[in-house]
Design a protein around this motif. Structure first.
Motif, PDB file in Angstrom:
ATOM      1  N   LEU A  32      -4.070  26.069 -39.181  1.00 47.05           N
ATOM      2  CA  LEU A  32      -3.172  27.158 -39.578  1.00 47.05           C
ATOM      3  C   LEU A  32      -3.955  28.393 -40.017  1.00 47.05           C
ATOM      4  CD1 LEU A  32      -0.446  25.200 -41.600  1.00 47.05           C
ATOM      5  CD2 LEU A  32      -0.185  26.267 -39.348  1.00 47.05           C
ATOM      6  N   LEU A  33      -5.078  28.170 -40.708  1.00 46.63           N
ATOM      7  CA  LEU A  33      -5.906  29.294 -41.143  1.00 46.63           C
ATOM      8  C   LEU A  33      -6.485  30.038 -39.939  1.00 46.63           C
ATOM      9  CD1 LEU A  33      -7.372  30.872 -43.414  1.00 46.63           C
ATOM     10  CD2 LEU A  33      -9.213  29.176 -43.245  1.00 46.63           C
ATOM     11  N   VAL A  34      -7.042  29.295 -38.997  1.00 46.85           N
ATOM     12  CA  VAL A  34      -7.631  29.923 -37.806  1.00 46.85           C
ATOM     13  C   VAL A  34      -6.560  30.628 -36.987  1.00 46.85           C
ATOM     14  CG1 VAL A  34      -8.822  29.463 -35.631  1.00 46.85           C
ATOM     15  CG2 VAL A  34      -9.545  28.296 -37.728  1.00 46.85           C
ATOM     16  N   TRP A  35      -5.421  29.983 -36.834  1.00 45.90           N
ATOM     17  CA  TRP A  35      -4.305  30.575 -36.096  1.00 45.90           C
ATOM     18  C   TRP A  35      -3.870  31.892 -36.742  1.00 45.90           C
ATOM     19  CZ3 TRP A  35       0.991  27.623 -35.236  1.00 45.90           C
ATOM     20  CH2 TRP A  35       1.770  28.356 -34.332  1.00 45.90           C
ATOM     21  N   GLY A  36      -3.749  31.874 -38.066  1.00 47.74           N
ATOM     22  CA  GLY A  36      -3.358  33.088 -38.772  1.00 47.74           C
ATOM     23  C   GLY A  36      -4.392  34.191 -38.655  1.00 47.74           C
TER      24      GLY A  36
END
Length: 223
Positions: A161-165
């Motif tokens: 989720l962090l990388v996606w964001g």
């Protein structure tokens, strides 16, 4: 510089009081670790439920609020991980001490020829794991065991989720400020985690305990 560890006199009364304390601390550490793992699983499931609920009919991510939530939750998740590692090492310290005490008392009662080895082992582990508070398990083993126990999939999910964001979310001033705070805080957390004395492993010079008695009962050693 080598640390000088205190010597231990095996006084019967003190050992029996210490044995009772070890039993209480062992139970407390086991229960505390179980509760921490439960909280981590609950936190991860709750976050996904919230994302799905507020996302309407679809998984609406990354929005600014959702991405900010991830930036807040990841340090919290890591803090749970640190707590689990602390509890893991505490649990294994008390386990090593309890096993050494069991072996010593058993040898005194049933195997007099083993008393010398058992007492030597006890004098070895009490200063290391009780007075000096060294870790009973290596740092790498501690990390792997805790990741396998509860943190593997939460770390994968929130890291994704962090990388996606980071890839998709517009970098507003609020996002940039929170990212800067996130990076600084995580660097500090990692530094404190890596340098904490209680995670420094010191292997016993003796290897007895209950394992030292296993062969006398025909119990094969682990390969």
């Amino acid at each position: 510089m080598t640390e000088t560890l205190p010597s231990v006199h095996l006084d019967d009364e003190w050992l029996r009081m210490f044995y009772e304390q070890v039993g209480r601390e062992l139970s407390l550490a086991r229960e505390s670790q179980r509760e921490t793992h439960t909280w981590v699983i609950t936190l991860t499931a709750g976050v996904f439920t919230a994302f799905l609920t507020f996302g309407g009919n679809g998984f609406n991510y990354p929005t600014e609020n959702a991405f900010l939530a991830v930036l807040i939750i990841l340090p919290l998740l890591f803090r749970f991980f640190v707590r689990s590692c602390l509890e893991y090492e505490i649990l294994h310290r008390w386990t090593v001490l309890r096993n050494a005490l069991d072996a010593y008392f058993f040898a005194r009662s049933h195997m007099p020829d083993k008393v010398t080895d058992a007492s030597r082992h006890l004098r070895d582990v009490i200063p290391k794991y009780y007075f000096a508070w060294y870790a009973a398990r290596p740092f790498g083993r501690m990390l792997v065991d805790n990741i396998k126990l509860a943190y593997g999939w939460p770390f994968i999910v929130f890291s994704a989720l962090l990388v996606w964001g980071l890839m998709m979310q517009h970098k507003s001033s609020v996002i940039c400020g929170c990212l800067a705070a996130f990076v600084v805080w995580m660097v500090l957390e990692l530094y404190w985690f890596m340098t904490y004395h209680g995670f420094k492993h010191l292997k016993p010079e003796t290897d007895f305990g209950l394992k030292g008695l296993a062969g006398d009962f025909g119990v094969p050693e682990k390969k």
